[in-house]
Design an enzyme around this catalytic site. Structure first.
Site, short mmCIF file in Angstrom:
data_model
loop_
_atom_site.label_atom_id
_atom_site.label_comp_id
_atom_site.label_asym_id
_atom_site.label_seq_id
_atom_site.Cartn_x
_atom_site.Cartn_y
_atom_site.Cartn_z
N SER A 179 4.61 5.01 1.54
CA SER A 179 4.27 6.22 2.31
C SER A 179 5.48 6.59 3.16
CB SER A 179 3.02 5.98 3.17
OG SER A 179 1.88 5.93 2.35
N ASP A 197 8.36 -0.46 6.02
CA ASP A 197 8.07 -1.89 5.89
C ASP A 197 9.30 -2.70 6.31
OD1 ASP A 197 5.88 -3.66 4.01
OD2 ASP A 197 7.81 -4.60 4.48
N SER A 206 7.61 -2.02 0.15
CA SER A 206 7.08 -0.82 -0.52
C SER A 206 8.07 -0.26 -1.53
CB SER A 206 6.75 0.25 0.52
OG SER A 206 7.87 0.53 1.33
N GLY A 260 0.35 5.90 5.81
CA GLY A 260 -0.25 4.99 4.83
C GLY A 260 -0.13 3.53 5.20
N TYR A 272 4.34 -5.85 11.49
CA TYR A 272 5.72 -6.29 11.72
C TYR A 272 6.00 -7.38 10.69
CZ TYR A 272 5.92 -3.66 16.11
OH TYR A 272 5.94 -2.66 17.06
#
Ligand code: FDA
Length: 534
Positions: A109, A113, A118, A180, A475
């Site tokens: 999204s 990260d 992702s 997301g 995190y």
């Protein structure tokens, strides 16, 4: 059609050459691309949906939202293709083809990260990037909004602010973070003490599951709806959109910053903060950011704590409140500014406040190279302990290091630990997070910076939660444990990291996963595994 010819022919050629040379794995990639091309063939906008490695836009689409540039080097594994769907049928086709051809699917999204999960994988994979799913629909009358996963927090806040100054949403402070990943991992921000997490305010969602079915809250059922509100992305399905409850805020809020360094008694003030911040009225949030800065003595460095606050009210009410409850801070009127809630997000996010349009700027927060970790603190750290961690900031590897202390209490104290997957509620004085960065040209020496943060984390062990040592899922930290990425991961193995992020809620997350995705199609290094091997 022309595009299709151009896109299909090169990969068919590659498939033929590689299959003749016996490269069966790559052969299956070709099959995947063929499968997707066939499924997307009817779309007149296919060139906006499907980026293969030989596409001239592949790199710019891939890099567009990578926030941690540690994962955008030539050595970083790259996806076979990036799919940027325009409609749900494109997503369903992507699921179908990646499943059929055994490729991992990484959902992206906002690309924030911390460990790049992702958009990076050690096994062959494709990225489904929701950058075209970014609509925000705000209904001020009913105090709700629908927001698609590919929108950023800034776009959501901007959408709310465009309609009203008296409603807000209690999510993160960085405007570039994607909805997301943020919502599916919990999501906290400057309203955490007043209203709790973003996930606490989600009232419906639209999800596509591993079978390509489009589900809403009613059709997915309460177990899955519970799991997606904090149990992590890339585990249960692709969340397309979220219905959220907005929260009231006053037209005018007040912010302040007070800096204290080693020469200004910072250790004692930080020590006091731990007794005060979580007990202040819910309308007042005072966090602390610690960094190394230049000292007033020429050529010397010191460590500074920035006490940065949001008060849901005017300055005249705030000053006496802080003077009474936290006199050690020495707050003065000139430290304070009144503004709207949306402006305060930019202020606390340390972003420029030239106009609210900055909320829409994807580069408002500079992209950096970093490694981060998190903790929860339940007992005040003694002054000697504070002195110890402050002194570590004077080490040379800490030039671009910081620590953020986020006060809890308030609403977080009232919400039961199992209400949602996010378990770090009552009894936490504050959440601590540590981050170390370095320059791009120092990437080959990144090990010394990563060692620094690991030493820092070891030092903090005495003072933070234990058994488990809790961590914040959003995190992401692969140091605390990881799945087998190409094979089965047992419940016991996944519990090592799962219990730290979710405590006892991990068990229920595994049950939901087993129910909704027993074949473990949606997976990554820290996705919830099903109970038994698929
Ligand atoms: P990204 O796209 O990288 O996704 C993160 C994870 O969620 C991946 O596993 C991905 O596959 C999965 N995912 C993404 N979209 C999905 C979808 N639609 N359906 C299913 N799975 C999906 N946190 C916080 O609580 N408060 C804060 O103030 C901040 N501030 C902040 C600042 C900066 C600069 C960074 C880099 C990060 C933060 N964070 C934060 C952490 C942030 O909440 C966390 O990194 C989120 O997962 C980011 O979500 P994105 O969609 O941007 O990430």
């Amino acid at each position: 059609m022309k595009f299709l010819q151009y896109s299909v022919l090169p990969f068919l050629l590659v498939v033929v050459i590689l299959s003749l040379s016996g490269a069966t794995l790559v052969h299956s990639h070709g099959d995947f691309l063929h499968c997707l091309s066939l499924h997307l063939a009817n779309s007149s906008t296919i060139s906006k949906v499907f980026y293969m490695r030989n596409n001239s836009s592949y790199s710019s689409v891939l890099n567009a939202s990578i926030q941690n540039t540690r994962f955008s080097t030539p050595a970083t594994p790259k996806p076979l293709a990036i799919i940027t769907p325009l409609k749900t049928s494109h997503i369903q086709s992507t699921i179908y083809c990646s499943k059929k051809h055994g490729l991992q699917l990484r959902i992206r999204s906002g690309g924030h990260d911390f460990e790049g999960l992702s958009y990076v994988s050690e096994v062959p994979f494709v990225i489904l990037d929701l950058l075209n799913f970014r609509a925000v629909k705000v209904d001020t009358k009913n105090k709700v909004a629908w927001v698609q996963s590919g929108a950023t927090l800034g776009e959501l806040y901007y959408g709310i602010a465009a309609k009203t100054k008296t409603l807000a949403f209690p999510a993160g402070i960085c405007p570039t973070v994607g909805i997301g990943g943020h919502f599916s991992g919990g999501g906290y921000g400057i309203l955490v003490r007043k209203y709790g997490l973003a996930a606490d305010h989600i009232i419906d969602a639209q999800l596509i599951d591993a079978n390509g079915r489009i589900l809403d809250r009613k059709s997915m059922g309460e177990d899955l709806f519970w799991a997606i509100r904090g149990g992590g992305g890339n585990t249960f399905g692709i969340v397309l959109a979220w219905k959220i409850k907005l929260v009231p805020v006053p037209v005018v809020v007040t912010v302040f910053t007070v800096n204290k360094n080693l020469e200004q008694n910072v250790t004692k003030i930080l020590h006091r903060w731990q007794y005060i911040a979580h007990k202040l009225p819910d309308d007042l949030y005072v966090d602390v950011g610690i960094t190394k800065v230049s000292s007033s003595q020429a050529g010397k460095k010191t460590v500074q704590a920035a006490f940065i606050a949001l008060f849901l009210g005017g300055v005249d009410e705030l000053i006496p409140l802080v003077q009474e409850r936290f006199p050690e801070l020495g707050l003065a009127k000139e430290n304070c500014s009144e503004m709207s809630w949306a402006e305060s997000v930019l202020y606390l996010g340390r972003a420029p406040r030239t106009s609210l349009d900055m909320l829409l700027d994807k580069n408002v927060i500079p992209r950096t190279i970093f490694k981060a970790k998190s903790d929860y603190v339940k007992e005040p750290i003694p002054e000697s302990g504070i002195e110890g961690f402050l002194s570590m900031f004077l080490e040379k590897e800490a030039d671009f290091a910081s620590m953020l202390m986020v006060p809890f209490g308030g609403k977080m104290e009232e919400i039961p630990e199992n209400e949602l997957p996010y378990p770090h509620r009552a009894g936490n004085l504050f959440q601590a997070s540590y981050i170390v960065g370095w320059r791009k040209e120092e990437n080959t020496e990144s090990g010394k910076y990563v060692s620094w943060i690991r030493r820092f984390y070891s030092y903090m062990a005495t003072y933070v939660s234990k058994s488990p040592r809790e961590a914040y899922f959003n995190y992401r930290d692969l140091d605390i444990g990881s799945n087998n990425i190409s094979g089965y991961t047992s419940y016991q193995q996944a519990s090592i990291w799962g219990s730290k992020y979710f405590k006892n809620n991990f068990k229920r997350l595994v049950q939901v996963k087993t129910m909704v995705d027993p074949m473990n199609f949606f997976r990554n290094e820290q996705s919830i595994p099903p109970l038994s091997s698929p």
